[in-house]
Structures are given as structure tokens and as C-alpha cells.
Scaffold this motif. Structure first.
Motif, PDB file in Angstrom:
ATOM      1  N   ASP A 110       0.870  -1.171   0.000  1.00 35.65           N
ATOM      2  CA  ASP A 110       0.000   0.000   0.000  1.00 35.65           C
ATOM      3  C   ASP A 110       0.910   1.225   0.000  1.00 35.65           C
ATOM      4  O   ASP A 110       1.508   1.571   1.017  1.00 35.65           O
ATOM      5  N   MET A 111       1.025   1.868  -1.160  1.00 33.94           N
ATOM      6  CA  MET A 111       1.922   3.005  -1.332  1.00 33.94           C
ATOM      7  C   MET A 111       1.201   4.345  -1.234  1.00 33.94           C
ATOM      8  O   MET A 111       1.751   5.394  -1.594  1.00 33.94           O
ATOM      9  N   THR A 112      -0.038   4.307  -0.749  1.00 36.16           N
ATOM     10  CA  THR A 112      -0.833   5.528  -0.637  1.00 36.16           C
ATOM     11  C   THR A 112      -0.116   6.563   0.234  1.00 36.16           C
ATOM     12  O   THR A 112       0.339   6.260   1.337  1.00 36.16           O
ATOM     13  N   GLY A 113      -0.003   7.782  -0.270  1.00 36.99           N
ATOM     14  CA  GLY A 113       0.578   8.871   0.507  1.00 36.99           C
ATOM     15  C   GLY A 113       2.090   8.910   0.536  1.00 36.99           C
ATOM     16  O   GLY A 113       2.668   9.676   1.313  1.00 36.99           O
ATOM     17  N   THR A 114       2.762   8.106  -0.322  1.00 38.45           N
ATOM     18  CA  THR A 114       4.235   8.087  -0.293  1.00 38.45           C
ATOM     19  C   THR A 114       4.859   8.936  -1.405  1.00 38.45           C
ATOM     20  O   THR A 114       6.071   8.923  -1.577  1.00 38.45           O
ATOM     21  N   GLU A 115       4.041   9.675  -2.166  1.00 39.49           N
ATOM     22  CA  GLU A 115       4.572  10.433  -3.296  1.00 39.49           C
ATOM     23  C   GLU A 115       5.606  11.477  -2.877  1.00 39.49           C
ATOM     24  O   GLU A 115       6.574  11.734  -3.595  1.00 39.49           O
ATOM     25  N   MET A 116       5.415  12.085  -1.721  1.00 41.46           N
ATOM     26  CA  MET A 116       6.353  13.098  -1.256  1.00 41.46           C
ATOM     27  C   MET A 116       7.724  12.492  -0.953  1.00 41.46           C
ATOM     28  O   MET A 116       8.744  13.168  -0.999  1.00 41.46           O
ATOM     29  N   LEU A 117       7.744  11.188  -0.658  1.00 46.53           N
ATOM     30  CA  LEU A 117       8.996  10.507  -0.339  1.00 46.53           C
ATOM     31  C   LEU A 117       9.673   9.920  -1.564  1.00 46.53           C
ATOM     32  O   LEU A 117      10.889  10.045  -1.748  1.00 46.53           O
ATOM     33  N   PHE A 118       8.877   9.261  -2.431  1.00 47.63           N
ATOM     34  CA  PHE A 118       9.466   8.482  -3.523  1.00 47.63           C
ATOM     35  C   PHE A 118       9.006   8.909  -4.915  1.00 47.63           C
ATOM     36  O   PHE A 118       9.410   8.309  -5.898  1.00 47.63           O
ATOM     37  N   GLY A 119       8.172   9.948  -4.997  1.00 46.74           N
ATOM     38  CA  GLY A 119       7.709  10.407  -6.295  1.00 46.74           C
ATOM     39  C   GLY A 119       6.428   9.724  -6.738  1.00 46.74           C
ATOM     40  O   GLY A 119       5.774   9.009  -5.975  1.00 46.74           O
ATOM     41  N   LYS A 120       6.066   9.938  -8.000  1.00 46.40           N
ATOM     42  CA  LYS A 120       4.849   9.344  -8.561  1.00 46.40           C
ATOM     43  C   LYS A 120       4.966   7.811  -8.570  1.00 46.40           C
ATOM     44  O   LYS A 120       6.063   7.266  -8.482  1.00 46.40           O
ATOM     45  N   PRO A 121       3.821   7.125  -8.686  1.00 46.92           N
ATOM     46  CA  PRO A 121       3.848   5.652  -8.627  1.00 46.92           C
ATOM     47  C   PRO A 121       4.876   4.989  -9.540  1.00 46.92           C
ATOM     48  O   PRO A 121       5.600   4.091  -9.111  1.00 46.92           O
ATOM     49  N   THR A 122       4.969   5.433 -10.783  1.00 48.62           N
ATOM     50  CA  THR A 122       5.936   4.799 -11.689  1.00 48.62           C
ATOM     51  C   THR A 122       7.380   5.082 -11.258  1.00 48.62           C
ATOM     52  O   THR A 122       8.270   4.246 -11.447  1.00 48.62           O
ATOM     53  N   GLU A 123       7.602   6.251 -10.658  1.00 48.13           N
ATOM     54  CA  GLU A 123       8.944   6.601 -10.194  1.00 48.13           C
ATOM     55  C   GLU A 123       9.350   5.735  -8.994  1.00 48.13           C
ATOM     56  O   GLU A 123      10.477   5.227  -8.936  1.00 48.13           O
ATOM     57  N   SER A 124       8.418   5.572  -8.053  1.00 46.11           N
ATOM     58  CA  SER A 124       8.728   4.740  -6.887  1.00 46.11           C
ATOM     59  C   SER A 124       8.860   3.277  -7.286  1.00 46.11           C
ATOM     60  O   SER A 124       9.685   2.539  -6.731  1.00 46.11           O
ATOM     61  N   ALA A 125       8.053   2.848  -8.276  1.00 46.33           N
ATOM     62  CA  ALA A 125       8.166   1.474  -8.767  1.00 46.33           C
ATOM     63  C   ALA A 125       9.547   1.242  -9.388  1.00 46.33           C
ATOM     64  O   ALA A 125      10.166   0.190  -9.193  1.00 46.33           O
ATOM     65  N   ASN A 126      10.024   2.230 -10.128  1.00 43.61           N
ATOM     66  CA  ASN A 126      11.369   2.132 -10.707  1.00 43.61           C
ATOM     67  C   ASN A 126      12.435   2.042  -9.628  1.00 43.61           C
ATOM     68  O   ASN A 126      13.404   1.279  -9.757  1.00 43.61           O
ATOM     69  N   CYS A 127      12.264   2.818  -8.556  1.00 46.72           N
ATOM     70  CA  CYS A 127      13.211   2.768  -7.438  1.00 46.72           C
ATOM     71  C   CYS A 127      13.265   1.369  -6.832  1.00 46.72           C
ATOM     72  O   CYS A 127      14.341   0.829  -6.559  1.00 46.72           O
ATOM     73  N   ILE A 128      12.071   0.789  -6.609  1.00 43.75           N
ATOM     74  CA  ILE A 128      11.986  -0.551  -6.019  1.00 43.75           C
ATOM     75  C   ILE A 128      12.646  -1.583  -6.941  1.00 43.75           C
ATOM     76  O   ILE A 128      13.463  -2.399  -6.513  1.00 43.75           O
ATOM     77  N   MET A 129      12.272  -1.540  -8.215  1.00 40.36           N
ATOM     78  CA  MET A 129      12.815  -2.506  -9.179  1.00 40.36           C
ATOM     79  C   MET A 129      14.337  -2.422  -9.248  1.00 40.36           C
ATOM     80  O   MET A 129      15.035  -3.451  -9.237  1.00 40.36           O
ATOM     81  N   ASN A 130      14.854  -1.200  -9.319  1.00 42.48           N
ATOM     82  CA  ASN A 130      16.304  -1.023  -9.443  1.00 42.48           C
ATOM     83  C   ASN A 130      17.042  -1.429  -8.169  1.00 42.48           C
ATOM     84  O   ASN A 130      18.140  -1.995  -8.239  1.00 42.48           O
ATOM     85  N   GLU A 131      16.453  -1.157  -7.003  1.00 41.30           N
ATOM     86  CA  GLU A 131      17.116  -1.544  -5.763  1.00 41.30           C
ATOM     87  C   GLU A 131      17.194  -3.062  -5.641  1.00 41.30           C
ATOM     88  O   GLU A 131      18.233  -3.615  -5.249  1.00 41.30           O
ATOM     89  N   ILE A 132      16.114  -3.758  -5.970  1.00 40.77           N
ATOM     90  CA  ILE A 132      16.118  -5.220  -5.919  1.00 40.77           C
ATOM     91  C   ILE A 132      17.129  -5.779  -6.921  1.00 40.77           C
ATOM     92  O   ILE A 132      17.889  -6.705  -6.620  1.00 40.77           O
ATOM     93  N   LYS A 133      17.157  -5.190  -8.115  1.00 43.54           N
ATOM     94  CA  LYS A 133      18.062  -5.670  -9.155  1.00 43.54           C
ATOM     95  C   LYS A 133      19.521  -5.411  -8.791  1.00 43.54           C
ATOM     96  O   LYS A 133      20.381  -6.295  -8.918  1.00 43.54           O
ATOM     97  N   ASN A 134      19.807  -4.195  -8.333  1.00 41.60           N
ATOM     98  CA  ASN A 134      21.193  -3.821  -8.054  1.00 41.60           C
ATOM     99  C   ASN A 134      21.727  -4.423  -6.759  1.00 41.60           C
ATOM    100  O   ASN A 134      22.912  -4.741  -6.649  1.00 41.60           O
ATOM    101  N   THR A 135      20.844  -4.590  -5.764  1.00 42.44           N
ATOM    102  CA  THR A 135      21.277  -5.113  -4.466  1.00 42.44           C
ATOM    103  C   THR A 135      21.316  -6.633  -4.434  1.00 42.44           C
ATOM    104  O   THR A 135      22.256  -7.234  -3.906  1.00 42.44           O
ATOM    105  N   LEU A 136      20.297  -7.264  -5.016  1.00 41.77           N
ATOM    106  CA  LEU A 136      20.169  -8.721  -4.923  1.00 41.77           C
ATOM    107  C   LEU A 136      20.425  -9.445  -6.240  1.00 41.77           C
ATOM    108  O   LEU A 136      20.538 -10.673  -6.256  1.00 41.77           O
TER     109      LEU A 136
END
Length: 409
Positions: A110-136
Motif C-alpha cells: 500500500d503506497m498511498t501517501g508516499t509520493e512526497m517521499l518516492f515520487g509518482k507511482p511509476t517513479e517509486s516502482a522504478n526505485c523498487i525494481m532497481n534496488e532489488i536488481k542492483n542489491t540482490l
């Protein structure tokens, strides 16, 4: 405030985990699969190189080899996959506290209300995808919507490494043209019934008479109609360790058994995984249950109470007692299972080194049962740590090592 729900789905998870710890597999068609000499000889997960040849999950190994003669098989290591899954979930919890793990390889956020922290939904999704890819070193696809159902459907639309938005206003254009067979929650029997009603697409289901669906499917008919119209009112609910009611493992044997010693060795393999999972989630159980299924497919279950424990040795010994009490050498056994339940209090957490174990062993009073139990738990945890990093085969109990030596002769 408009809800924003993500479904993070790990791509080809089992084989991707294997590719992380074995770079030799990179670029080669490979699959995690059961032993072809056993009855579990099917594909559990295939990488995208193998899928290009038509290799699919649940395919029999001989059919997979016919399609892809150079296919590399890797035996499953479920404890390692659970370890990697926990790493993924730890990353996801860095983006929102509301994470509901749906299976070993996917979770709702549930990412409701997180735009101020991580940006728009597609932007935060990109952050998540890249962190999982780069870290793991693992790939994922992410579906984005205002509810769970649409997020799940969106996650399936672009793989691997896909990010897809599917909002309710997109439903007629993006969802309705798809076959009703592709709809999450529609199994083979439901699909067959829907076809008998003349329903072949999700759009046709969405426009079908709701009351008639209720007559055919009961309450599930209402849910089908809601989902086809992009409606889902269920909430993302984080799971806690307290939700876990039991930990169990079972296996179909490579051959019907009448030898109890061979059955005990199998029971040890299963108990190893149960002990690892119990310690991982900090659970102690006071009930051990075994399942014995015979060659005629009749099954019996028996259980016993023990002092609350997460120690592999304790669980195994209780399972062996039950096995001995209920063994009938005249009835060949085709499946064995064991489980731990009746969780009491948390199993002490923390990792320990082999050197700590040696030091503690010297201080241990062998007449003190509590100290002995503590020593066994420390040994188990040290073994867990080694296995999680290097694989289950790196540390093997003597009984299982002897069994392997005998089978190799």
C-alpha cells in the motif's frame, strides 16, 4: 486520497536465485527441477532463455529436454529461496510499512501517501525494481493500481522487468479484451463454467447479468463480476509471525518404502527444512505431527506433544517415535510428511559462529538439560547461517551423509 497499490512479482524467482549464486548459469537455458529419478521430476521454474524454447513450469522433464536438449537442471533449495525472499521483503518494507506477502515471490504494497517521499507511482516502482536488481541481482515486475486485483492483473502484463499501470478508468480498454481465462482467480473449472454461459472475455463477464452469476457461482459470482469491472474492496494487510499456525513439509518418495531406516532418513531431510523455518520466524512448537500415505493412497496422521522447541533434533526425534509406533512393514509407503505446530513463545534469535559454539560447549554442564538444548540451538543456527549463504549441501548431518554415500555406491 486515491489509493495506490503495488503488486511486486519476482520474475522466474527460483532459477533467478540460483543464477545469482552460480554465474555459470547466466545466458544458458536452465531450470529448477525435481530429480528425474524421483516422482517429482517436473520443472519448478525456468529462466527466460529456457522459456524461449517453450519450457514451462510443471512440464515433465523429458518433455522439457525434448524442446531444449541443452537445458541445465538445478535441484531445488527451498531454504535458500526463503532466505532470498526475506531479503526482498526487507527491501520492500523500506518503502512502506504496509506490505502483505502473498507468496514466496510476490507481495502487495500500500503506497498511498508516499509520493512526497518516492515520487509518482511509476517513479517509486522504478526505485523498487532497481534496488532489488542492483542489491540482490534479481528481477521483478510491478503492477500499479488503486486496488489489489487490478495491481495483480497489471503485474502479469509485462514481464520481465515490467512496470504497468492499470487504473479503474483503463479497465474497458486494457482489461476487457483479455480472455477470461487470464483473470486472476479463474481456474480451469470456473473457466469451463463461464464458457458454458457463453463468456469468453473479461468484458463479456463484466457485462453479464450479476444475478445469474450469483445463481451459478454463489457469492463467488459477485466477486467475479466485481473483479471484471475493476472493483476490489479488500485491503492490503501485513502478515505477522503470529499468523503462522504450523510449519510442514512432505514428499512423495522415489520408490515405495518398507524399510523404516530409509523412511527415517527422509524424515530427517524434511525436518531440517522445518527447523530452519521455525528458527527464521522465531517460532517454538509443542506439537509434532506426521503423515503417512500408503501405496494404496490411504493416509494416516498421528501427533504428539513435546516441550516447545525449534531445534531440529527435538522435532526429528518426536517424528521418529511416531513413525516407529505406526510403522507397518507390510504396507509400502509412498509419501511422508511432518509438521510443527502449537507455537508458544519466540525462539531466541541471533546468529552464532562456530567458535562461539566450541567455547560454550566447554562451559556446558552435560547434566543440565537447558544448557544442552541451548547448545543444540546454537549449532542449528550456525548451520542455518552457512546454508543460507552457501546452499543446503554445504553442511549435512551424518545420517544424511551416510545415506548419500550408500546411494552412490
Amino acid at each position: 486520497m486515491k489509493k495506490v497499490i503495488f503488486l511486486v512479482d519476482m520474475n522466474a524467482f527460483f532459477i533467478s536465485c540460483e543464477m545469482v549464486r552460480n554465474p555459470y548459469l547466466a545466458g544458458k537455458p536452465a531450470a529448477v527441477a525435481g530429480d528425474p529419478k524421483k516422482r517429482a521430476g517436473i520443472i519448478l521454474a525456468a529462466n527466460y532463455e529456457a522459456r524461449a524454447y517453450g519450457v514451462k513450469t510443471a512440464m515433465v522433464l523429458k518433455d522439457a529436454l525434448r524442446l531444449c536438449p541443452g537445458l541445465v537442471f538445478v535441484p531445488p533449495d527451498h531454504s535458500y529461496y526463503e532466505y532470498k525472499s526475506k531479503q526482498v521483503m526487507d527491501i520492500l518494507e523500506g518503502y512502506t510499512p504496509i506490505v502483505e506477502q502473498n507468496s514466496i515471490d510476490e507481495a502487495y504494497l500500500d503506497m498511498t501517501g508516499t509520493e512526497m517521499l518516492f515520487g509518482k507511482p511509476t517513479e517509486s516502482a522504478n526505485c523498487i525494481m532497481n534496488e532489488i536488481k542492483n542489491t540482490l541481482g534479481l528481477w521483478c515486475s510491478i503492477g500499479i493500481s488503486e486496488n489489489r486485483f487490478l495491481a495483480k492483473m497489471a503485474s502479469e502484463m509485462k514481464k520481465p522487468l515490467g512496470i504497468t499501470e492499470l487504473w479503474q478508468h483503463n479497465v474497458p480498454e486494457k482489461l476487457w479484451p483479455h480472455s477470461v481465462k487470464s483473470m486472476y482467480g479463474v481456474g480451469a473449472k470456473t473457466y469451463e463454467k463461464l464458457n458454458m454461459l457463453g463468456i469468453q472475455t473479461i468484458g463479456q463477464l463484466a457485462k453479464y447479468d450479476r444475478s445469474l452469476l450469483f445463481k451459478v457461482f454463489g457469492k463467488y459470482g459477485n466477486e467475479l463480476h466485481d473483479h471484471a469491472n475493476g472493483r476490489d474492496f479488500s485491503l492490503v494487510q501485513p502478515h505477522t509471525a503470529g499468523d503462522m499456525k504450523s510449519i510442514g513439509r512432505s514428499t512423495t518418495l522415489p520408490e515405495d518404502l518398507t524399510d523404516i531406516e530409509k523412511a527415517k532418513a527422509t524424515l530427517m531431510e524434511l525436518t531440517e527444512e522445518i527447523g530452519i523455518t521455525a528458527r527464521k520466524f522465531g517460532k517454538r512448537g509443542n506439537t509434532v505431527q506426521i503423515t503417512i500415505k500408503y501405496s494404496d493412497f490411504q493416509a494416516v496422521t498421528r501427533q504428539t506433544s513435546i516441550t516447545p522447541t525449534c531445534i531440529t533434533k527435538d522435532i526429528y526425534e518426536a517424528g521418529c517415535r511416531l513413525l516407529e509406533q505406526n510403522w507397518n512393514r507390510l504396507r509400502p509407503v509412498r509419501l511422508l510428511g511432518i509438521s510443527l505446530s502449537g507455537f508458544d513463545k519466540d525462539c531466541a534469535k541471533g546468529q552464532i559462529s562456530i567458535f562461539d559454539i566450541v567455547q560454550d560447549s566447554k562451559k556446558c554442564d552435560t547434566n543440565n538439560k537447558h544448557d544442552t538444548q541451548k547448545k543444540h540451538e546454537k549449532i542449528d543456527r550456525a548451520m542455518d547461517s552457512i546454508r543460507m549463504k552457501h546452499g543446503m549441501g554445504k553442511v549435512v548431518r551424518a545420517t544424511l551423509a551416510n545415506r548419500k554415500q550408500q546411494s552412490d555406491k
